[in-house]
Enzyme design. Structure first.
Site, PDB file in Angstrom:
ATOM      1  N   ASP A 135      -1.914 -18.312   4.279  1.00 59.69           N
ATOM      2  CA  ASP A 135      -2.863 -19.239   3.634  1.00 59.69           C
ATOM      3  C   ASP A 135      -3.437 -20.220   4.657  1.00 59.69           C
ATOM      4  OD1 ASP A 135      -0.161 -19.796   3.579  1.00 59.69           O
ATOM      5  OD2 ASP A 135      -0.203 -21.005   1.778  1.00 59.69           O
TER       6      ASP A 135
ATOM      7  N   ASP B 268      -5.992  -6.395   5.304  1.00 59.44           N
ATOM      8  CA  ASP B 268      -7.135  -5.916   4.533  1.00 59.44           C
ATOM      9  C   ASP B 268      -8.009  -7.107   4.135  1.00 59.44           C
ATOM     10  OD1 ASP B 268      -8.775  -4.276   3.133  1.00 59.44           O
ATOM     11  OD2 ASP B 268      -7.354  -3.751   1.556  1.00 59.44           O
TER      12      ASP B 268
ATOM     13  N   LYS C  65       3.910 -14.448   5.303  1.00 54.90           N
ATOM     14  CA  LYS C  65       4.175 -15.418   4.235  1.00 54.90           C
ATOM     15  C   LYS C  65       5.700 -15.506   4.103  1.00 54.90           C
ATOM     16  CE  LYS C  65       2.737 -17.985   0.721  1.00 54.90           C
ATOM     17  NZ  LYS C  65       1.956 -19.217   0.852  1.00 54.90           N
TER      18      LYS C  65
ATOM     19  N   TYR D 297       0.819  -1.218   0.000  1.00 58.81           N
ATOM     20  CA  TYR D 297       0.000   0.000   0.000  1.00 58.81           C
ATOM     21  C   TYR D 297       0.849   1.263   0.000  1.00 58.81           C
ATOM     22  CZ  TYR D 297      -4.004  -2.965   0.805  1.00 58.81           C
ATOM     23  OH  TYR D 297      -4.972  -3.919   0.667  1.00 58.81           O
TER      24      TYR D 297
END
Ligand code: NAD
Length: 335
Positions: free
Chosen positions: A204, A228, A171, A124
């Site tokens: 995930d 988000d 991640k 972002y």
């Protein structure tokens, strides 16, 4: 003395849900002088920007704002006003509580978690460019300073709210440098909070676990993009976006807003559920230290939803935005 608070109605359903929230907050007995300033699509023609300087100045001066959603064009057009506001005011922590309310049609009944999303960097940061005609590059920025600050915020929140566990989401198996740094910072900060359980989870796997057993999670902290996405997922667990409030907190101020968008299809029809904005107002009252008033508003909202007779379309009812606020105000008078 009255609090002076900036009110940004926003686009689409924004004016309707913020008006409902404003009436409920005024009925709570807390004295608020609202400074209404317009931002978003509707002021583009007049000011040539969706975020005029006087809007930023108002929030900087008052240090607290309640904001409706603002439309952001997809693919082209101006940059998100929401992201610009968070960055300009350094509102580094996006706090999104997700809680089951009795009476809401939903697959789960026992969800009570808080998503703490880093709000200033990651993808972002808005750094994207074309590498030739056929490739686009987006830059993901993760810094030690912002990562440590957001994880510390999550642990302090957990302590304050007597929560038992903080889960850091990342991640780092693939994004070894960026998410790797975030994870390293999370592990380091966790050592300062031996009273609170700490674990980390790959995003995930986290998505699956949240759908499978959301009751196992408490405070989740993560970089901007995962926050988000997972906060919308979590809102879906408890009955949808109409119920999910949010706060953007910085060292020098705070902007409270629902996590949903401007829902243009529902705009101007007195249909939208104002609960998320009213509950954002509850977070604002707590931030101001008005705990009793905050509890009263939250209890009244919970009661109206539990009774289920005067709820909006998304909760299976046919009550309008305005009439839902009326029902909450009536209930507050009884409490
Ligand atoms: P959205 O949240 O506006 O709508 C998604 C779905 O949820 C729609 O079906 C909508 O009708 C429903 N919904 C949302 N809020 C509701 C409410 N209060 N009551 C009942 N139903 C509700 O998401 P979108 O359609 O992806 O985005 C629309 C616009 O909002 C886009 O321009 C987007 O950029 C913007 N947006 C702004 C913010 C913000 O201002 N913070 C956040 C998200 C999206």
């Amino acid at each position: 003395m009255a609090y002076r608070i900036t009110l940004i109605p926003g686009d689409g359903i924004g004016p309707e849900v913020t008006e409902a929230a404003r009436r409920v907050l005024d009925a709570s007995g807390v004295k608020i002088e609202w400074e209404v300033v317009e931002a978003g699509e509707k002021v583009m023609g007049q000011y040539g920007t969706p975020l005029p300087d006087h809007v930023l100045e108002s929030v900087k001066r008052n240090k607290v704002a309640l904001k409706g959603p603002i439309t952001t064009p997809v693919g082209t057009g101006f940059r998100s006003v929401n992201v610009a506001l968070r960055q300009a005011l350094n509102l580094y922590a996006n706090v999104r509580p997700v809680k089951s309310y009795e009476g809401v049609p939903s697959r789960y009944t026992n969800v009570d978690l808080i998503i703490v999303r880093e709000n200033t960097e990651d993808l972002y940061a808005g750094i994207e460019y074309m590498a030739g005609d056929d490739a686009a590059v987006g830059v993901k920025i993760i810094t030690r300073k912002a990562s440590e600050r957001i994880v510390r915020y999550a642990f302090e929140l957990a302590r304050r709210e007597k929560r038992r566990k903080v889960t850091a989401v990342h991640k780092a198996n693939i994004q070894k440098l960026t998410d790797g740094l975030f994870l390293e910072c999370a592990r380091k900060v966790a050592q300062d909070y031996p009273d609170i359980e700490f674990e980390d989870m790959i995003v995930d796997a986290m998505s699956m676990k949240l759908v499978q057993s959301p009751e196992n999670y408490d405070v989740l902290v993560m970089p901007n993009m995962y926050g988000d996405i997972l906060s919308d997922l979590a809102a879906g667990l408890v009955g949808g976006l109409g119920l999910a409030p949010g706060a953007n907190i910085g060292e020098d101020g705070a902007v409270f807003e629902p996590i949903h968008g401007s829902a243009p299809k529902r705009a101007g029809q007195n249909l939208a559920n104002p609960t998320a904005t009213i509950l954002s107002g509850v977070m604002m009252l707590r931030y101001l230290g008005e705990l009793e008033a905050a509890d009263r508003v939250e209890k009244a909202v919970a009661k109206v939803i539990k009774e289920g007779k005067e709820v909006t379309y998304d909760l299976g009812g046919s009550t309008g935005t305005k009439e839902f606020a009326d029902a909450v105000i009536r209930e507050m008078e009884r409490i």
